[in-house]
Design an enzyme around this catalytic site. Structure first.
Site, PDB file in Angstrom:
ATOM      1  N   LYS A  22       0.831  -1.204   0.000  1.00  0.00           N
ATOM      2  CA  LYS A  22       0.000   0.000   0.000  1.00  0.00           C
ATOM      3  C   LYS A  22       0.863   1.250   0.000  1.00  0.00           C
ATOM      4  O   LYS A  22       0.621   2.203  -0.750  1.00  0.00           O
ATOM      5  CB  LYS A  22      -0.898   0.014   1.238  1.00  0.00           C
ATOM      6  CG  LYS A  22      -1.802   1.233   1.325  1.00  0.00           C
ATOM      7  CD  LYS A  22      -2.302   1.499   2.728  1.00  0.00           C
ATOM      8  CE  LYS A  22      -1.251   2.188   3.559  1.00  0.00           C
ATOM      9  NZ  LYS A  22      -1.778   3.159   4.521  1.00  0.00           N
ATOM     10  N   ASN A  23       1.894   1.277   0.863  1.00  0.00           N
ATOM     11  CA  ASN A  23       2.705   2.485   1.012  1.00  0.00           C
ATOM     12  C   ASN A  23       3.524   2.803  -0.230  1.00  0.00           C
ATOM     13  O   ASN A  23       3.983   3.935  -0.394  1.00  0.00           O
ATOM     14  CB  ASN A  23       3.626   2.362   2.232  1.00  0.00           C
ATOM     15  CG  ASN A  23       2.862   2.439   3.537  1.00  0.00           C
ATOM     16  OD1 ASN A  23       1.728   2.915   3.581  1.00  0.00           O
ATOM     17  ND2 ASN A  23       3.470   1.956   4.611  1.00  0.00           N
ATOM     18  N   ARG A 125       2.173  14.665  12.622  1.00  0.00           N
ATOM     19  CA  ARG A 125       3.037  14.386  11.468  1.00  0.00           C
ATOM     20  C   ARG A 125       2.980  15.595  10.551  1.00  0.00           C
ATOM     21  O   ARG A 125       2.323  15.576   9.513  1.00  0.00           O
ATOM     22  CB  ARG A 125       2.571  13.104  10.755  1.00  0.00           C
ATOM     23  CG  ARG A 125       2.759  11.860  11.592  1.00  0.00           C
ATOM     24  CD  ARG A 125       2.461  10.610  10.827  1.00  0.00           C
ATOM     25  NE  ARG A 125       1.033  10.417  10.649  1.00  0.00           N
ATOM     26  CZ  ARG A 125       0.492   9.480   9.888  1.00  0.00           C
ATOM     27  NH1 ARG A 125       1.257   8.663   9.202  1.00  0.00           N
ATOM     28  NH2 ARG A 125      -0.809   9.355   9.784  1.00  0.00           N
ATOM     29  N   ARG A 402      -8.289   0.095   5.170  1.00  0.00           N
ATOM     30  CA  ARG A 402      -7.386   1.014   4.494  1.00  0.00           C
ATOM     31  C   ARG A 402      -6.086   0.330   4.079  1.00  0.00           C
ATOM     32  O   ARG A 402      -5.424   0.792   3.146  1.00  0.00           O
ATOM     33  CB  ARG A 402      -7.051   2.209   5.392  1.00  0.00           C
ATOM     34  CG  ARG A 402      -8.207   3.178   5.622  1.00  0.00           C
ATOM     35  CD  ARG A 402      -7.743   4.383   6.434  1.00  0.00           C
ATOM     36  NE  ARG A 402      -6.509   4.917   5.879  1.00  0.00           N
ATOM     37  CZ  ARG A 402      -5.397   5.134   6.592  1.00  0.00           C
ATOM     38  NH1 ARG A 402      -5.367   4.872   7.871  1.00  0.00           N
ATOM     39  NH2 ARG A 402      -4.336   5.629   6.008  1.00  0.00           N
TER      40      ARG A 402
END
Length: 428
Positions: A22-23, A125, A402
């Site tokens: 996913k990342n 973040r 997700r």
């Protein structure tokens, strides 16, 4: 809202194919904005996050086509024309990484208006490193009413960018912008995560000139234009590590395929230390635990190649049934112990002291109703439920959707007693 119910006590036996990362996939999708030719991504995960970004890219003028060919999941993205350089709050808020369309839009069109991001509530973040990198490349940045207004009417110019701290997102963002900047860009103290290497290699296949891949110094010689290409998304090391921990938690033997064992070396070492058998294979790993009691192991999260923060919650779940006391220190994100109270509802004995959690192993966990607080925390509760006595019901699993593709199907194929309870549609 959907929930996931797990009846614990079943050993896992079988094979789990690992999906694309996913990342990596979401940054590769953003790279499609950099060329007027088509970018075809294979081994693509089908997740809530990739759907979110697909919706945003369509809003910007990208055609996004998903298809399956011979069991391969493919996404084709074509940005022949950028219809809009405006990424609104209602789309960007749903996934933090969608903020990374800012750099490609700026590099391709010379201007962009992008909402400041949202995402999981696992601590602050800020995007200041992203914006400073773009400013170093010559962009003019203004913040107004929750939006970033960025302009570079004469294009971006290569520069030296040195990050004061290692940031995966900022490294990727600077890389996405710098490939079309004139001259050379040097990114120092760059993150070294495999997903960054995947992005850089794909950009090179599109005609970029990126060197230093896998090191903390990236050099990018800007080019005027990128072409399309076909690229296979790297296997998801977090999914791979998650199922490795699940197998260790439930016991049995699970073969993880379509993966790269070297991506989870730090976790594999800790699993072996805890008494779990981990055997590397040509296309993944085999994880075994046949009844032996787990041993307590200390863990400290680090940037790659250290122990991944995205595996911390899962490993903590494992340590709840280990002999002795383990210390888990979180150094990447604050607020990433929000799963602790939920694990305690299952009978875990955990004390949090600042950035460290002390886990004292118990004889057994007991099923209960628990609530997911973020993506990795949600799957840690599923893992704990695999070994808990009775039934565990995890609510708010939209977090889990997700980042994990067909989780119930993959675990169920190995004998886990897990099912999804359908509810009202979640608001994401």
């Amino acid at each position: 809202m959907d929930r996931i119910a797990i009846v614990g006590g079943a050993r896992l036996e079988g094979e789990i194919p690992i999906s694309g990362a996913k990342n990596s996939a979401i940054k590769l999708m953003a790279a499609a904005l950099l060329t007027d030719e088509c970018l075809t991504l294979t081994n693509m995960p089908r997740l809530a996050d990739t759907r979110f970004l697909g919706k945003l890219l369509k809003r910007l003028g990208v055609t996004v086509e998903e298809r399956d060919e011979d069991g391969e999941q493919i996404t084709e993205l074509c940005a022949a024309d950028i219809a809009s350089s405006f990424a609104p709050y209602d789309l960007v808020r749903q996934m933090r990484a969608s903020f990374n369309v800012l750099g490609p839009l700026l590099a391709r069109t010379g201007h962009a208006k992008v909402s400041l991001p949202g995402g999981c509530t696992i601590g602050a973040r800020p995007v200041d490193l992203h914006l400073k990198a773009l400013e170093a490349l010559g962009a003019r940045i203004e913040l107004h009413e929750g939006y970033v207004y960025a302009t570079a009417p004469r294009g971006l110019t290569g520069a030296e960018i040195e990050f004061p701290v290692v940031s995966v997102g900022a490294t990727e963002h600077a890389l996405l912008a710098a490939v079309l900047a004139s001259g050379e860009t040097v990114i120092k103290n760059a993150a070294r995560e495999p997903e960054i290497g995947d992005l850089a290699e794909c950009l090179n296949a599109m005609g970029a000139k990126v060197s230093g891949i896998g090191t903390d110094t990236l050099r990018i010689e800007g080019v005027k234009k990128l072409n399309g290409t076909t690229w296979s998304v790297i296997p998801d090391r977090i999914e791979m590590g998650t199922y490795a921990v699940a197998a260790a938690m439930a016991g049995g033997e699970v073969r993880l395929t379509r993966a790269r064992p070297g991506l989870i070396d730090a976790l594999s070492d800790k699993l072996r230390e805890a008494g779990v058998e981990v055997e590397d294979t040509n296309d993944g790993v085999i994880v075994r635990r046949n009844g032996a009691r787990l041993k307590a192991v200390d863990v400290e999260t680090e940037v790659f190649p250290g122990f991944a923060t995205d595996l911390q919650a899962q490993f903590m779940a494992l340590m709840t049934l280990a002999d002795g006391e383990s210390h888990i220190r979180e150094t990447i994100f604050e607020n990433r112990f929000m799963h602790v109270p939920e694990l305690a509802r299952l009978g875990a004995d955990i004390t949090v002291q600042g950035g460290e959690a002390v886990v004292r192993g118990v004889d057994a966990l007991h099923g209960a109703q628990v609530m997911a607080t973020d993506l990795r925390a949600s799957v840690s509760l599923v893992i704990a439920g695999l070994a808990a006595e009775g039934e565990t019901v995890v609510s708010r699993v939209y977090h889990l959707d997700r980042g994990f593709e067909r989780l119930e199907e993959k675990l169920g194929a190995c004998g886990a007693r897990v099912r999804r309870i359908k509810g009202e549609p979640d608001e994401l």
